[in-house]
Write a protein that holds these residues in place. Structure first.
Motif, short mmCIF file in Angstrom:
data_model
loop_
_atom_site.label_atom_id
_atom_site.label_comp_id
_atom_site.label_asym_id
_atom_site.label_seq_id
_atom_site.Cartn_x
_atom_site.Cartn_y
_atom_site.Cartn_z
N ASP A 31 0.82 -1.21 0.00
CA ASP A 31 0.00 0.00 0.00
C ASP A 31 0.85 1.27 0.00
N ARG A 32 1.93 1.23 -0.77
CA ARG A 32 2.77 2.41 -0.95
C ARG A 32 2.51 2.99 -2.34
N VAL A 33 2.66 4.30 -2.47
CA VAL A 33 2.32 5.05 -3.68
C VAL A 33 3.55 5.16 -4.59
N LEU A 34 3.34 4.86 -5.88
CA LEU A 34 4.40 5.01 -6.88
C LEU A 34 4.53 6.47 -7.29
N LEU A 35 5.73 7.01 -7.15
CA LEU A 35 6.06 8.33 -7.66
C LEU A 35 7.22 8.22 -8.63
N VAL A 36 7.28 9.15 -9.56
CA VAL A 36 8.39 9.25 -10.50
C VAL A 36 9.08 10.58 -10.27
N LYS A 37 10.39 10.64 -10.59
CA LYS A 37 11.16 11.87 -10.41
C LYS A 37 11.54 12.42 -11.78
N PRO A 38 10.80 13.44 -12.26
CA PRO A 38 11.15 14.06 -13.54
C PRO A 38 12.52 14.72 -13.47
N ASN A 39 13.28 14.63 -14.55
CA ASN A 39 14.61 15.25 -14.56
C ASN A 39 14.55 16.75 -14.84
N TYR A 40 13.39 17.26 -15.16
CA TYR A 40 13.23 18.68 -15.46
C TYR A 40 12.54 19.44 -14.32
N ARG A 41 12.34 18.76 -13.17
CA ARG A 41 11.72 19.38 -12.00
C ARG A 41 12.49 18.99 -10.75
N ASP A 42 12.33 19.80 -9.70
CA ASP A 42 13.00 19.51 -8.44
C ASP A 42 12.19 18.61 -7.52
N TYR A 43 11.02 18.20 -7.95
CA TYR A 43 10.14 17.43 -7.08
C TYR A 43 9.66 16.17 -7.79
N SER A 129 2.87 12.39 -0.29
CA SER A 129 2.30 13.73 -0.25
C SER A 129 3.38 14.77 0.03
N ALA A 130 4.32 14.44 0.90
CA ALA A 130 5.39 15.38 1.26
C ALA A 130 6.36 15.63 0.11
N ARG A 131 6.47 14.72 -0.84
CA ARG A 131 7.40 14.87 -1.96
C ARG A 131 6.81 15.66 -3.13
N LEU A 132 5.50 15.90 -3.10
CA LEU A 132 4.86 16.71 -4.14
C LEU A 132 4.89 18.18 -3.72
N PRO A 133 4.81 19.09 -4.70
CA PRO A 133 4.73 20.51 -4.35
C PRO A 133 3.47 20.79 -3.54
N ASP A 134 3.50 21.85 -2.75
CA ASP A 134 2.36 22.21 -1.90
C ASP A 134 1.06 22.32 -2.70
N LEU A 135 1.15 22.80 -3.93
CA LEU A 135 -0.03 23.01 -4.75
C LEU A 135 -0.72 21.71 -5.15
N THR A 136 0.06 20.64 -5.34
CA THR A 136 -0.52 19.37 -5.80
C THR A 136 -0.50 18.27 -4.73
N ALA A 137 0.16 18.50 -3.61
CA ALA A 137 0.23 17.49 -2.55
C ALA A 137 -1.14 17.03 -2.05
N PRO A 138 -2.17 17.89 -2.02
CA PRO A 138 -3.48 17.42 -1.54
C PRO A 138 -4.09 16.31 -2.41
N ARG A 139 -3.56 16.09 -3.59
CA ARG A 139 -4.08 15.00 -4.44
C ARG A 139 -3.89 13.64 -3.77
N ILE A 140 -2.81 13.47 -3.02
CA ILE A 140 -2.51 12.17 -2.42
C ILE A 140 -3.55 11.80 -1.35
N PRO A 141 -3.78 12.61 -0.32
CA PRO A 141 -4.82 12.22 0.65
C PRO A 141 -6.21 12.17 0.03
N ALA A 142 -6.47 13.03 -0.96
CA ALA A 142 -7.78 12.99 -1.62
C ALA A 142 -7.95 11.68 -2.37
N ALA A 143 -6.89 11.20 -3.03
CA ALA A 143 -6.96 9.93 -3.75
C ALA A 143 -7.18 8.77 -2.78
N ARG A 144 -6.54 8.84 -1.64
CA ARG A 144 -6.72 7.79 -0.63
C ARG A 144 -8.17 7.77 -0.13
#
Length: 159
Positions: A31-43, A129-144
């Motif tokens: 039950d862990r969330v898959l994230l990817v790290k874009p090379n063109y962003r810091d997050y 959620s902590a690894r996403l920018p503040d603007l999009t971080a709420p997507r994680i708890p909302a998805a859960r």
């Protein structure tokens, strides 16, 4: 006084427009969330991207996951729709659709697209959620929440 009638060819260009993106929630057997790290962003980010012309949001989500991870998934239930106002160099708002992509049964099958991505990993819901920018971080708890309740969540822009 009522506005004059405009023919559709004249009226449509006057309407507000927005960019549209689609992303996918994928989790592993822990039950862990898959994230990817874009090379063109810091997050980090959830897999996904911008719709192509004539593409529907669920099709975009499925295409982007294949392109970014090599995983062929079905964009299942719509979990979250959010609205992000214009920001920085982006002159229009962004409407984002977050779909449930289900379980990644074998993370060993992930083949990262190295042209755009540096890394991927699975994180706890809180860490993700902590690894996403503040603007999009709420997507994680909302998805859960949406996964747990079976009801999509709408995230309006915060002002």
């Amino acid at each position: 006084m009522a506005a004059p009638y405009l023919e559709p060819k004249d009226w449509y260009p006057t309407l507000p427009t927005a960019y549209v993106s689609a992303i996918v929630l994928l989790t592993d057997d822990r039950d862990r969330v898959l994230l990817v790290k874009p090379n063109y962003r810091d997050y980090w980010a959830l897999p996904g991207g911008i719709l192509d012309p004539d593409e529907q949001p669920h099709e975009c989500a499925e295409r982007e996951v294949v392109e970014e991870t090599g995983l062929k998934i079905e964009a299942r239930a719509l979990l979250v729709v959010d609205f992000v106002p214009p920001l920085g160099d982006r002159p229009k708002p962004m409407i984002n659709f977050l779909f449930d992509g289900g379980l990644v049964a074998d993370p060993g099958l992930i083949r990262l697209q190295t042209d755009e991505l540096d890394d991927f990993d699975f994180f706890s819901w809180k860490e993700a959620s902590a690894r996403l920018p503040d603007l999009t971080a709420p997507r994680i708890p909302a998805a859960r929440e949406a996964r747990q309740t079976g009801r999509p969540v709408y995230l309006p822009a915060t002002r």
